[in-house]
Design a protein around this motif. Structure first.
Motif, PDB file in Angstrom:
ATOM      1  N   CYS A 218     -68.325 -28.190   6.784  1.00 51.40           N
ATOM      2  CA  CYS A 218     -68.767 -28.477   8.154  1.00 51.40           C
ATOM      3  C   CYS A 218     -69.708 -27.382   8.654  1.00 51.40           C
ATOM      4  O   CYS A 218     -69.445 -26.195   8.484  1.00 51.40           O
ATOM      5  CB  CYS A 218     -67.538 -28.567   9.055  1.00 51.40           C
ATOM      6  N   CYS A 221     -67.557 -25.603  11.945  1.00 50.91           N
ATOM      7  CA  CYS A 221     -66.342 -24.772  11.821  1.00 50.91           C
ATOM      8  C   CYS A 221     -66.208 -24.125  10.448  1.00 50.91           C
ATOM      9  O   CYS A 221     -65.382 -23.244  10.262  1.00 50.91           O
ATOM     10  CB  CYS A 221     -65.100 -25.589  12.144  1.00 50.91           C
ATOM     11  N   CYS A 235     -65.760 -34.247  10.992  1.00 53.71           N
ATOM     12  CA  CYS A 235     -64.847 -33.132  10.693  1.00 53.71           C
ATOM     13  C   CYS A 235     -63.664 -33.168  11.656  1.00 53.71           C
ATOM     14  O   CYS A 235     -63.772 -33.681  12.763  1.00 53.71           O
ATOM     15  CB  CYS A 235     -65.589 -31.811  10.825  1.00 53.71           C
ATOM     16  N   CYS A 237     -62.654 -30.828  13.310  1.00 51.68           N
ATOM     17  CA  CYS A 237     -62.969 -30.033  14.508  1.00 51.68           C
ATOM     18  C   CYS A 237     -63.707 -30.870  15.550  1.00 51.68           C
ATOM     19  O   CYS A 237     -64.013 -30.404  16.643  1.00 51.68           O
ATOM     20  CB  CYS A 237     -63.796 -28.803  14.142  1.00 51.68           C
ATOM     21  N   TYR A 239     -66.714 -32.324  14.947  1.00 53.71           N
ATOM     22  CA  TYR A 239     -68.156 -32.342  14.696  1.00 53.71           C
ATOM     23  C   TYR A 239     -68.538 -33.560  13.855  1.00 53.71           C
ATOM     24  O   TYR A 239     -67.906 -33.852  12.847  1.00 53.71           O
ATOM     25  CB  TYR A 239     -68.542 -31.051  13.969  1.00 53.71           C
TER      26      TYR A 239
HETATM   27 ZN   LIG Z   1     -65.695 -28.718  11.520  1.00 56.11          ZN
END
Ligand SMILES: [Zn+2]
Length: 300
Positions: A218, A221, A235, A237, A239
């Protein structure tokens, strides 16, 4: 004027990729952290250099070989009258000196950066004499990190502490004329032509394609991306990224880690892991030229 910009070194780039995809030994991990910290410090120092007169010539990350010795210079600034060289250190925390020896607060000895600087200065002076390009050299160690402190340092050291950097550059700009001539440009070009690139592959751990963890990393992150859905990678996170961009970034990693390997659908499919082969094939054909046919075809 920056005549030789600074880039992340190949050694740091390789370690950054390997750090995510294999277990680094303690030594390699420490080397990665140190290189990364050093590079961040140099980038901070570059921000100061941006304020210097435009006619002064800036050369970064120089590596020379002279009389069977290698020496490297983090930053060089050529003014009308003087060549300034800078060794940039991003140390933080407390350090102390005992005679010529340097120690961290835990008591472990570190390389004396002043001796390192003096060696570099001497070798550069000899190199310039050899080229019959004599100019005065002023050499300094710059401690760029505001969290750095050095105890027991005598006053007459060629050291610039974080709180002195502004004043140092102010003084430098009032003492040196802001113009340079073609003689200075020629000197800079000559030095750039003598710069050598060292292969970092001998200094990094051995690795194979099979051994490395596969997947797409990613961009936000730094973790491995878990999902692929409708031309997007997603992702945990949060994203989301266009699959093409993510795959192209992964190919850059693959070709840097395996400069002798060819780019083909099977290898990149295996490398990225999270999307179907036909998606990889589409991205490759849209962004590269295919050479050959069938199983042995590859992309450049
Ligand atoms: Zn990420």
């Amino acid at each position: 004027m920056i005549l030789k910009p600074r880039y992340e070194s190949l050694e740091l780039e390789l370690l950054k990729y390997l750090y995510k995809r294999m277990n680094l030994s303690e030594k390699d991990h420490l080397n990665y952290l140190n290189l990364n910290k050093g590079f961040i410090g140099e980038q901070h120092f570059d921000e100061w250099l941006h304020h210097l007169p435009d006619n002064w010539l800036i050369l970064n990350d120089l590596l020379f070989e002279f009389s069977h010795s290698h020496f490297q210079i983090d930053s060089m600034v050529i003014t009308n009258s003087t060549i300034y060289i800078f060794e940039v250190k991003n140390y933080d925390g407390d350090y102390y000196m005992e005679d010529d020896r340097w120690f961290s607060s835990s008591g472990s000895e570190i390389k004396n950066p002043i001796l390192q600087l003096k060696r570099t200065e001497t070798l550069l002076r000899k190199l310039l004499q050899d080229l019959q390009l004599n100019m005065p050299i002023k050499a300094h160690v710059i401690f760029i990190n505001p969290e750095f402190h050095l105890y027991h340092a005598p006053r007459n050291q060629p050291i610039i502490y974080p709180t002195q950097i502004q004043r140092f550059f102010n003084r430098m700009m009032t003492t040196a004329a802001s113009n340079t001539s073609s003689r200075h440009t020629q000197l800079a070009k000559k030095l750039i032509s003598l710069h050598i690139e060292e292969s970092p592959y001998t200094r990094i751990p051995e690795y194979t394609f099979e051994q490395l963890k596969k997947g797409v990393i990613c961009a936000r992150c730094g973790g491995f991306i878990g999902d692929f859905h409708k031309k997007l990678v997603i992702c945990k996170c949060g994203y989301k990224e266009n699959a093409s961009t993510a795959v192209l970034r992964s190919i850059k990693e693959y070709t840097t880690l395996f400069p002798n390997n060819k780019i083909n659908t099977n290898a990149i499919y295996e490398w990225c892991k999270i999307m179907p082969k036909r998606t990889i094939s589409r991205i490759l054909s849209q962004n590269f030229n295919i050479i050959g046919h069938g199983q042995s075809s590859y992309y450049i």
